[in-house]
Every structure is written in C-alpha cells, then in structure tokens.
Scaffold this motif. Structure first.
Motif, PDB file in Angstrom:
ATOM      1  N   UNK A 217      73.899 -29.233 -30.312  1.00 25.51           N
ATOM      2  CA  UNK A 217      73.377 -30.036 -29.215  1.00 25.51           C
ATOM      3  C   UNK A 217      71.992 -30.583 -29.555  1.00 25.51           C
ATOM      4  N   UNK A 218      71.221 -29.846 -30.316  1.00 22.32           N
ATOM      5  CA  UNK A 218      69.923 -30.337 -30.768  1.00 22.32           C
ATOM      6  C   UNK A 218      70.007 -30.877 -32.200  1.00 22.32           C
ATOM      7  N   UNK A 219      71.148 -30.640 -32.880  1.00 17.66           N
ATOM      8  CA  UNK A 219      71.342 -31.065 -34.260  1.00 17.66           C
ATOM      9  C   UNK A 219      70.116 -30.724 -35.084  1.00 17.66           C
ATOM     10  N   UNK A 220      69.824 -29.436 -35.136  1.00 18.97           N
ATOM     11  CA  UNK A 220      68.631 -28.938 -35.816  1.00 18.97           C
ATOM     12  C   UNK A 220      68.893 -28.885 -37.318  1.00 18.97           C
ATOM     13  N   UNK A 221      68.463 -29.927 -38.009  1.00 22.50           N
ATOM     14  CA  UNK A 221      68.753 -30.027 -39.437  1.00 22.50           C
ATOM     15  C   UNK A 221      68.074 -28.915 -40.229  1.00 22.50           C
ATOM     16  N   UNK A 222      66.934 -28.448 -39.755  1.00 21.32           N
ATOM     17  CA  UNK A 222      66.150 -27.485 -40.518  1.00 21.32           C
ATOM     18  C   UNK A 222      66.791 -26.113 -40.552  1.00 21.32           C
ATOM     19  N   UNK A 223      67.536 -25.741 -39.481  1.00 18.01           N
ATOM     20  CA  UNK A 223      68.059 -24.378 -39.421  1.00 18.01           C
ATOM     21  C   UNK A 223      69.577 -24.310 -39.401  1.00 18.01           C
ATOM     22  N   UNK A 224      70.256 -25.417 -39.142  1.00 16.77           N
ATOM     23  CA  UNK A 224      71.718 -25.389 -39.071  1.00 16.77           C
ATOM     24  C   UNK A 224      72.307 -25.167 -40.462  1.00 16.77           C
ATOM     25  N   UNK A 225      73.132 -24.124 -40.648  1.00 16.65           N
ATOM     26  CA  UNK A 225      73.729 -23.896 -41.967  1.00 16.65           C
ATOM     27  C   UNK A 225      74.786 -24.945 -42.287  1.00 16.65           C
ATOM     28  N   UNK A 226      75.051 -25.130 -43.574  1.00 17.97           N
ATOM     29  CA  UNK A 226      76.067 -26.084 -43.980  1.00 17.97           C
ATOM     30  C   UNK A 226      75.541 -27.500 -44.008  1.00 17.97           C
ATOM     31  N   UNK A 227      76.466 -28.442 -43.839  1.00 17.52           N
ATOM     32  CA  UNK A 227      76.143 -29.867 -43.925  1.00 17.52           C
ATOM     33  C   UNK A 227      75.896 -30.437 -42.538  1.00 17.52           C
ATOM     34  N   UNK A 228      74.777 -31.125 -42.377  1.00 17.05           N
ATOM     35  CA  UNK A 228      74.449 -31.802 -41.121  1.00 17.05           C
ATOM     36  C   UNK A 228      74.225 -33.272 -41.428  1.00 17.05           C
ATOM     37  N   UNK A 239      71.670 -30.356 -46.311  1.00 20.89           N
ATOM     38  CA  UNK A 239      72.522 -29.242 -46.716  1.00 20.89           C
ATOM     39  C   UNK A 239      71.692 -27.978 -46.643  1.00 20.89           C
ATOM     40  N   UNK A 240      72.089 -27.071 -45.752  1.00 18.40           N
ATOM     41  CA  UNK A 240      71.354 -25.819 -45.541  1.00 18.40           C
ATOM     42  C   UNK A 240      69.863 -26.064 -45.340  1.00 18.40           C
ATOM     43  N   UNK A 241      69.553 -27.107 -44.543  1.00 17.76           N
ATOM     44  CA  UNK A 241      68.165 -27.398 -44.207  1.00 17.76           C
ATOM     45  C   UNK A 241      67.421 -28.261 -45.213  1.00 17.76           C
ATOM     46  N   UNK A 242      68.046 -28.590 -46.333  1.00 17.20           N
ATOM     47  CA  UNK A 242      67.388 -29.400 -47.352  1.00 17.20           C
ATOM     48  C   UNK A 242      67.925 -30.830 -47.313  1.00 17.20           C
ATOM     49  N   UNK A 243      67.023 -31.810 -47.273  1.00 20.39           N
ATOM     50  CA  UNK A 243      67.412 -33.211 -47.223  1.00 20.39           C
ATOM     51  C   UNK A 243      68.071 -33.619 -48.545  1.00 20.39           C
ATOM     52  N   UNK A 244      69.219 -34.309 -48.443  1.00 19.38           N
ATOM     53  CA  UNK A 244      69.903 -34.828 -49.616  1.00 19.38           C
ATOM     54  C   UNK A 244      69.574 -36.303 -49.790  1.00 19.38           C
ATOM     55  N   UNK A 292      79.654 -33.888 -55.469  1.00 18.44           N
ATOM     56  CA  UNK A 292      79.966 -32.491 -55.757  1.00 18.44           C
ATOM     57  C   UNK A 292      78.743 -31.788 -56.346  1.00 18.44           C
ATOM     58  N   UNK A 293      78.037 -32.492 -57.209  1.00 17.95           N
ATOM     59  CA  UNK A 293      76.822 -31.919 -57.802  1.00 17.95           C
ATOM     60  C   UNK A 293      75.755 -31.715 -56.733  1.00 17.95           C
ATOM     61  N   UNK A 294      75.566 -32.719 -55.852  1.00 19.35           N
ATOM     62  CA  UNK A 294      74.551 -32.625 -54.809  1.00 19.35           C
ATOM     63  C   UNK A 294      74.866 -31.522 -53.808  1.00 19.35           C
ATOM     64  N   UNK A 295      76.156 -31.229 -53.630  1.00 17.93           N
ATOM     65  CA  UNK A 295      76.586 -30.224 -52.661  1.00 17.93           C
ATOM     66  C   UNK A 295      76.747 -28.842 -53.293  1.00 17.93           C
ATOM     67  N   UNK A 296      76.304 -28.683 -54.490  1.00 17.36           N
ATOM     68  CA  UNK A 296      76.412 -27.385 -55.149  1.00 17.36           C
ATOM     69  C   UNK A 296      77.841 -26.956 -55.397  1.00 17.36           C
TER      70      UNK A 296
END
Length: 410
Positions: A217-228, A239-244, A292-296
C-alpha cells in the motif's frame, strides 16, 4: 423441488451408498465421479458408521482464528451470515484451508444437530476424518459443491444436504478455506449452491488486505523484499531495496514478466514486447541475459519466469479498484503506464489501467480523488463536472474543482 422428487432422489442415493459400502460395488453409473472418488478415499480411512468428526486441539483452533483475516472478514459480515442461517434454519460454517471448522452459527434446530456430530469449531471435516462432504469437495476442487443425503459417506449426516464454496484471499488468490451451508435433506433448494457462492464472495469482499499488500500500500522500495516496480508515470525498479539501472527495453521486458508470474515462452514474450516489429529473438535473448545478471540469477528459463516476490504499482491500483477503494487507487496511480511504450501488450495494459481509474471516478467521484486525478489528467473535464454535479452547494471542494475546470477550459 417437490417432496416426492426429493424422496426419490434420497432413495437413489441410499441405494448407491449401500451398494458401495455393503456389497463393494463401485456405483459408477449412479453417483457423480467426484463422489465416488471421495467415497474410495473415505473407505480407506474411516468406517461408514463413524459417530462424529474428530476434534482438533481447542487452543490451537482458537489461536488460528483469533486475529486472522478470515475472522476479520466474518465479523464484518456476521449479521448477514446469521440472518441467512436463521431465515433458512441452516448451520453455517467457515473452515481453514485444511477443512477444520473455525466458526459456526446455526438456526435453532440445525445448531443442535450440528453439535451432535462435532460440526463445531475444531471439527475436522476433511473426508479422511469424517467421510465425503461438501466442505472437503469444495476445498479440493476449488469450486462450489453440493452433497445430498447418502452422498455423504458417513451415515451420521445422511439426513443432511450441504452446499459449500471456497474462500480465497482476493488479492493473492491464496486458498483460505470454505464456507458451508447445511440443513436437512428435505429442505433442499436449487438456490442453495448459489447462496454458498454469494456468501463466499461476501466474505472475500470484507477481507482485509493481506500483509503483503498492506506493505505494498505504501510501496516501500527501501524495505520491501524481492522486486518492486513503479511503472505508472515513471519507471523505477528496486531489488531487495537496491535501485536497478535498466534501459527502457529491459524495463518493458521485466514489467511483462512481472505481469505474467506463470512464465512466458521466448516466442510469447517476443510477441508481447515487439509485436510485428522486425526484431530477432536473439536481441530479446540478450536483454533477458542482462536482466538475469541484474537480478542475481532470479530469472528462470523455459519458460522465462521471475523467481522472487514481485510487487508493482499496477497490481496495487487494480487491486484497490477491485476492492472499491477508489481514492486509494488514485493516490497510488502515478499516471500513464510507461508513456510512449512500443510494446503492444504494455500499451494495451496502459489503456486498461487508465480507463479503469477514470470509470471508477465517474462512478464514485470522491472530491479529493478527483482533484488528485486532475493533476494527472488536467484536461479530463468530464470527471470534474460529474463530481461537481454530485456535491452539495457550499462543499469546500467546489471552489477548487471549479478552478480546475476553468484552467482546463482556457
């Protein structure tokens, strides 16, 4: 259905049950395949003369119910459930995903009957515990089911008719359990199955947002696990809080994979990304390889599929609209989906989201939401006019809306 027809149907079901239980006949030409399959499963686990359903641990059952989304939803619509039970002298039960009853309410007669067979909180009503019944069938098939009289494997409920429908989390689709309506066989009515389906939808509508979407609901990119992914009005991916850092085409490919969690073949993905453009599949493969590389490595092949949790503002907006939360959907709507995209599939999705938001506002023109929408679509005067026409004279939003209308008409 006339009583004589019901009696004939009951007699037929008793004969089929007797043939199966006492003589070992398969009754394949008499009962439905799903009933016969359940009878076979029941036969291997219990005796047909079982006297009551087994009870799960009382404290554990209470702990599973207290504070659960199902409890919240049932409490919100409990008055309607109770009224239905009392008007039809039904007993209504809500179970968990293992067909353990968590909540019941019954009319005066059926409540007493239910208690004698442990059709009560804690009762385990999977068919291997108490034999063939509608709760178990609906839970297994994922569809509304009816079990009439001796279609039940256990003779203790041969005098019953039961209708059950599955209940799902409306956001994630996760199976939560079933709702069952039961009464005596002679009160069978064609509307019973439809009523169970309506009661299931009623509970789903009252369901609180799941934990996953409460965070989203807040789409918290910094703490939401996985891909946002933010795709509406802007394009940003974490991805896991890190900007791609992705180029436009990579973002489009990733967005399409996010929208298709079941996965896409190379050919299907190519069609969704490029349409009729003369672009080779090797070009798409190169984009996928970079992703695939960017997503580990969290991008599977054959089919191409993301293997981590995925959250997008598109899913959030559409979910909020489905739940009737128009103002919240507008707050989450950042504008057009990837403006200028050349992907035919994303262009179609962009139109769907934009039209859905607009139509929801026309149906429910909350003034604050209309003002917010006006910032994103300043020339859409119809939405503003509809809102103004529904507001009483002197409403504090009227001057702001008129100002918005005047600015658009200059």
């Amino acid at each position: 259905m006339a009583r004589s027809e019901l009696q004939a149907r009951r007699l037929e079901s008793v004969r089929a049950w007797t043939s199966f239980v006492e003589r070992g006949d398969d009754a394949v030409d008499v009962v439905r395949p799903e009933i016969l399959t359940s009878w076979t499963r029941s036969e291997a686990a219990i005796a047909p003369d079982v006297t009551q359903a087994p009870l799960a641990d009382e404290a554990e059952t209470a702990a599973s119910w207290q504070g659960s989304p199902l409890q919240t939803a049932v409490e919100r619509v409990e008055a309607e459930l109770r009224r239905t039970a009392e008007d039809g002298d039904l007993v209504i039960a809500v179970t968990d995903a293992q067909t353990r009853i968590l909540w019941t309410y019954g009319g005066r007669v059926m409540r007493r009957k239910a208690e004698t067979v442990n059709f009560v909180p804690g009762g385990r009503w999977d068919d291997e515990s108490v034999g063939t019944n509608a709760l178990d069938l609906a839970n297994r098939t994922g569809a509304p089911e009816m079990v009439f009289s001796a279609e039940h494997y256990a003779s203790i409920v041969h005098n019953w008719v039961c209708w059950a429908a599955p209940v799902h989390d409306p956001v994630t689709g996760a199976k939560l359990g079933v709702i069952d309506l039961s009464t005596s066989w002679d009160r069978t009515h064609p509307i019973g199955l439809a009523t169970a389906r309506v009661m299931a939808r009623l509970i789903e509508t009252a369901m609180p947002l799941s934990h996953q979407y409460a965070v989203l609901d807040q789409l918290d990119e910094a703490s939401e696990p996985g891909l946002v992914m933010r795709l509406l009005g802007t394009a940003e991916t974490w991805l896991d809080g890190q900007r791609l850092l992705l180029n436009r085409r990579q973002t489009e490919v990733l967005a399409l994979l996010a929208m298709h969690p079941e996965g896409l073949s190379l050919e299907h993905l190519h069609a969704l990304v490029y349409g009729d453009q003369a672009v080779t599949t090797s070009t798409l493969k190169a984009e996928v390889s970079h992703l695939r590389s960017a997503l580990g490595g969290q991008l599977a092949s054959r089919p191409y599929r993301l293997t981590m949790p995925v959250s997008t503002d598109v899913d959030l907006v559409l979910t909020l609209l489905r739940r009737g939360r128009v103002a919240a959907a507008v707050d989450a709507y950042g504008g057009d989906l990837l403006p200028g995209t050349n992907s035919p599939a994303l262009a179609e999705l962009a139109e769907l989201v934009a039209v859905a938001v607009r139509e929801a506002l026309l149906a429910d023109p909350d003034p604050d939401a209309v003002l917010r929408y006006g910032e994103l679509a300043p020339y859409d005067t119809e939405v503003v006019e509809v809102c103004l026409n529904r507001l009483p004279h002197g409403h504090p939003a009227v001057p702001l809306l008129k100002g918005r209308l005047a600015a658009a008409e200059r």
